[in-house]
Write an enzyme that holds these catalytic residues in place. Structure first.
Site, PDB file in Angstrom:
ATOM      1  N   HIS A 174      -3.620   5.599   3.902  1.00 28.38           N
ATOM      2  CA  HIS A 174      -4.369   4.455   3.386  1.00 28.38           C
ATOM      3  C   HIS A 174      -3.771   3.128   3.845  1.00 28.38           C
ATOM      4  CE1 HIS A 174      -6.033   1.747   0.198  1.00 28.38           C
ATOM      5  NE2 HIS A 174      -7.080   2.547   0.293  1.00 28.38           N
ATOM      6  N   ASP A 211       0.825  -1.194   0.000  1.00 31.45           N
ATOM      7  CA  ASP A 211       0.000   0.000   0.000  1.00 31.45           C
ATOM      8  C   ASP A 211       0.868   1.257   0.000  1.00 31.45           C
ATOM      9  OD1 ASP A 211      -2.356   1.811   0.840  1.00 31.45           O
ATOM     10  OD2 ASP A 211      -3.283  -0.165   0.794  1.00 31.45           O
ATOM     11  N   SER A 223     -11.369  -1.288   0.089  1.00 32.88           N
ATOM     12  CA  SER A 223     -10.043  -1.224   0.707  1.00 32.88           C
ATOM     13  C   SER A 223     -10.108  -1.534   2.185  1.00 32.88           C
ATOM     14  CB  SER A 223      -9.441   0.175   0.538  1.00 32.88           C
ATOM     15  OG  SER A 223      -8.838   0.336  -0.707  1.00 32.88           O
TER      16      SER A 223
END
Length: 497
Positions: A259, A224, A429
């Site tokens: 994220h 990520d 996600s």
């Protein structure tokens, strides 16, 4: 333009190169490596503004309280019962020493002339009056005894048709534990019913079987934007392993977006994550803008497989999981091939289905989950998103390439900017790392699942539930019965996984 070259039958990293035109070969070749342009990838995150959650201890403040509590778990491990090894050797024609591990010997009663119990006892230096003889079994259904004996004696008895000999092992009652003060998504995957309450708070209870110590020994690689390894919720179990920006980026400031840190928290943070005993390794393949290339993604997978191969021989290692919360905007052959090859090497792969409200089979690498884009069965696990009402999220990709669904809306998890920072996010996600953590939880409890990605893929569906509300096919691609919501099984009668 840059290209990636793959050689058939091999999962290797070849440096991306610029080609003006195809390169002619000097002679014939059995293999013509496919050449594809490198594609950009994007994180799977719902595209709408979200509110930052500030930590606070004020009861009248924000919904999310200060992150301040952590729990340590323990487990009962099934091991042979040991007895003192200071016994004396038998000298009366017995099979050997009585000292050592305790065994149970059962007679195979199907024999035409079963042996006399006293005769067998004497062979291992016992009589009915021997003090260290643990038990004698003598009934109409079965006969035998238990007590300490040498490995040599046990092996010799086991080699005879008359007996079955096994070490005595510890048994345990069902050990369901609970952990309060967590997010709603953890409560949802550990019970059969829909959750009730304020999903923007930490007022929910996570139920689990702690036999596997919540993923201890499992490595979760989060491919990520990086990882805030200093966050308190990671409990010192997080580290940066690889960065597309070089080794100088392997630090707590690697994640400039959040994220990756959020995904890692859902998978394995204390209080907020499923597998709070697992190792968390950041693999940075996207930058501050949540953008990256398939070349960086394949290189990240290359590094993960190398680490997995090294770790396989290390004591305490259970297995590896690659958690992938992003997709390319289309199908990309080299990315799909890298995913398949990693799974073939024993790396479990959990992937987000995507947030386009379309068929997940249209995107890489999501197409390599479920039944696969070819209908022959994808090797990895693709995860769609559900909301608090157990409906498939309006943004979630669906279709035959999706294996299971998991909570993906109003998800509270770790964030960047401090050691206690939290954030609410929505998207597939957020659903994907929940399944990554569930995989780690199941792997640490069941070595067979850890060793076999195909068996894990099947087990996730076996322990999943079918909520009463099934949103039927948008565009006709959610077939009846294909909506499976993941569950850890502790609240389901008859679950044996």
């Amino acid at each position: 333009m840059k290209f990636i070259i793959f050689f058939a039958g091999t999962f290797c990293w070849c440096t991306s190169i610029a080609l003006a035109r195809p390169v002619a070969q000097d002679g014939p070749s059995d293999i013509e490596p496919p050449i594809e342009p490198i594609q950009r990838i994007r994180p799977i995150q719902r595209l709408r503004p979200i509110s930052r959650i500030a930590s606070s201890s004020d009861a009248d403040g924000p919904d999310v309280p200060r992150f301040a509590k952590f729990l340590d778990g323990s487990a009962i491990v099934e091991l042979p019962i040991e007895t003192p090894s200071n016994g004396t050797a038998s000298t009366n024609g017995t099979l050997g020493e009585r000292s050592g591990q305790e065994y149970i010997v059962l007679f195979n009663e199907g024999k035409t002339t079963p042996p006399r119990l006293s005769s067998v006892l004497s062979k291992v230096g016992y009589s009915f009056d021997t003090p260290d003889l643990s038990h004698v079994f003598d009934n109409s259904a079965f006969r035998g005894f238990s007590g300490p004996m040498s490995q040599d004696s046990a092996d010799k008895l086991n080699g005879m048709d008359d007996f079955t000999v096994e070490p005595v092992v510890t048994i345990r009652g069902d050990m369901q534990r609970t952990r309060s003060g967590g997010p709603w998504n953890l409560e949802r995957i550990s019970q059969e019913r829909t959750v009730k309450g304020n999903v923007r708070g930490l007022d929910f209870t996570y139920k689990f079987d702690d036999m596997g110590q919540l993923g201890k020994g499992v490595d979760i690689y989060v491919l990520d934007t990086g990882l805030n390894i200093d966050h308190e919720a990671f409990g010192g179990r997080a580290r940066m392993g690889f960065s597309k920006d070089g080794p100088e980026d392997l630090n707590a400031a690697s994640d400039q977006n959040g994220h990756g840190t959020h995904a890692a928290g859902t998978a394995a943070a204390d209080i907020l994550g499923v597998a709070s005993g697992a190792n968390i390794i950041g693999v940075k393949i996207m930058g501050r803008d949540r953008q990256g290339t398939t070349a960086d993604a394949v290189k990240g997978l290359d590094w993960v497989v190398q680490q997995h191969d090294k770790r396989k021989s290390e004591p305490g290692f259970v297995g590896s999981i690659a958690s992938i919360s992003w997709n390319a905007a289309k199908r990309v052959q080299h990315l799909d091939r890298a995913i398949d090859a990693a799974v073939d090497r024993g790396v479990h792969v959990s992937m987000a289905a995507g947030n386009d409200a379309k068929n997940a089979c249209e995107f890489s690498p999501a197409a390599r989950g479920g039944q696969g884009d070819d209908g022959k069965g994808g090797k990895a696990v693709t995860v769609g998103s559900t909301n608090t009402d157990d409906r498939i999220s309006s943004f979630s990709n669906i279709g035959p390439c999706v294996d299971v669904y998991a909570p993906g809306e109003s998800i509270i998890s770790t964030w960047i900017g401090g050691s206690k920072a939290l954030e609410i996010q929505a998207g597939t996600s957020m659903a994907c790392p929940l399944v990554s953590g569930l995989m780690a939880y199941m792997m640490s409890r069941n070595p067979r699942l850890a060793a076999s990605p195909p068996e894990m893929k099947a087990a996730l569906r076996d322990t999943s539930i079918q909520p009463g509300i099934v949103k039927k096919g948008r565009s006709g691609i959610v077939a009846a019965g294909s909506f499976r919501l993941v569950n850890n099984g502790v609240d389901i009668v008859g679950n044996t996984r």
